[in-house]
Design a protein around this motif. Sequence first.
Motif, PDB file in Angstrom:
ATOM      1  N   SER A 107      16.134  32.726   6.469  1.00 27.80           N
ATOM      2  CA  SER A 107      17.115  32.243   7.231  1.00 27.80           C
ATOM      3  C   SER A 107      16.952  32.491   8.662  1.00 27.80           C
ATOM      4  O   SER A 107      17.502  33.189   9.487  1.00 27.80           O
TER       5      SER A 107
ATOM      6  N   TRP B 216      33.975  26.238  -3.965  1.00 31.00           N
ATOM      7  CA  TRP B 216      33.258  25.885  -2.777  1.00 31.00           C
ATOM      8  C   TRP B 216      31.641  25.515  -3.612  1.00 31.00           C
ATOM      9  O   TRP B 216      31.291  24.411  -3.100  1.00 31.00           O
ATOM     10  N   ARG B 217      31.275  26.268  -4.481  1.00 27.33           N
ATOM     11  CA  ARG B 217      29.932  25.911  -5.047  1.00 27.33           C
ATOM     12  C   ARG B 217      29.725  24.969  -5.764  1.00 27.33           C
ATOM     13  O   ARG B 217      28.780  24.218  -5.504  1.00 27.33           O
TER      14      ARG B 217
ATOM     15  N   THR C 148      30.571  21.263  -3.405  1.00 24.46           N
ATOM     16  CA  THR C 148      29.677  21.132  -2.265  1.00 24.46           C
ATOM     17  C   THR C 148      28.232  21.310  -2.921  1.00 24.46           C
ATOM     18  O   THR C 148      27.375  20.697  -2.135  1.00 24.46           O
TER      19      THR C 148
ATOM     20  N   SER D  63      26.601  24.009  -2.629  1.00 26.98           N
ATOM     21  CA  SER D  63      26.115  25.181  -1.945  1.00 26.98           C
ATOM     22  C   SER D  63      25.715  26.408  -2.647  1.00 26.98           C
ATOM     23  O   SER D  63      26.428  26.660  -3.750  1.00 26.98           O
TER      24      SER D  63
END
Length: 284
Positions: free
Chosen positions: A151, A222-223, A226, A228
Amino acid sequence: MTDIRRVTVLGTGVLGAQIAFQTAYSGFEVTAYDIDDAALERGRATFAGLVATYEREVDGAADGKASAALGRLTLTADLAAAAREADLIIEAIPEILELKRETFGKLNSLTPEATIFATNSSSLLPSAIADATGRPDRFLALHFANRIWTSNTAEVMGTPATSPDVFDTVVEFAGEIGMVPIPIHKEKAGYVLNSLLIPFLNAGVELAADGYATPQDVDKVWRIGTGSPMGPFQILDIIGLNTPYNIMSAGDERNRGFAAWIKENYLDRGRTGLAAGKGFYDYE
């Protein structure tokens, strides 16, 4: 190429260690400073772990390049020794305004006039620190993301007093250590990354602290929803829970309540995040 050759990083915590190691990995002589020998021992263990991580995850690192970076790293608990020959000092100490101001005030009398000062603060405006440095024209923010080897953004944000030449030098330096420089054209608390990330993380904490769902289920939805790779609590564990605790402790009454929830349920139980082997999740 910039004239920066010797870099000092203040703080060998999660992100400070990553900044120091990536800079050494990129060929620079680096001094990593921390407050005492116990902190430096933890830093040495982190650097050893980063060698193994780079060998697994970074192309070309396993041919000896990662281990060679350790030879360009010097650790010290002597602030004067860390500062006296630095071309650039990057501060990555706890997110406490007065501590940062006090530290830069000390550095001003310990460094050459040409030394550039940078803060890696994740939420504070550099203008809140600039006057304490004694050299506001040579001071700015240089903000990195966690897991710096993948990142690899470096957000560069000055104040109205920052010299344009200093700003351009730090942007160029960020590229020299393998980062993608992101110039921020005026001051913004949280830069770009954390302006997006912090509200997301806070929303996750609110859902768990107020009893709507467990941290693990917040991450799961969330995973799945989305695509992600990580949810907010997995990200918080990577950051380390002391950082969000410090930020929330300085906020409004509701944020201070979330900070107290983190402290009571996690920090007071030694669950400080991934680096400690346990936070919202167990990693050992």
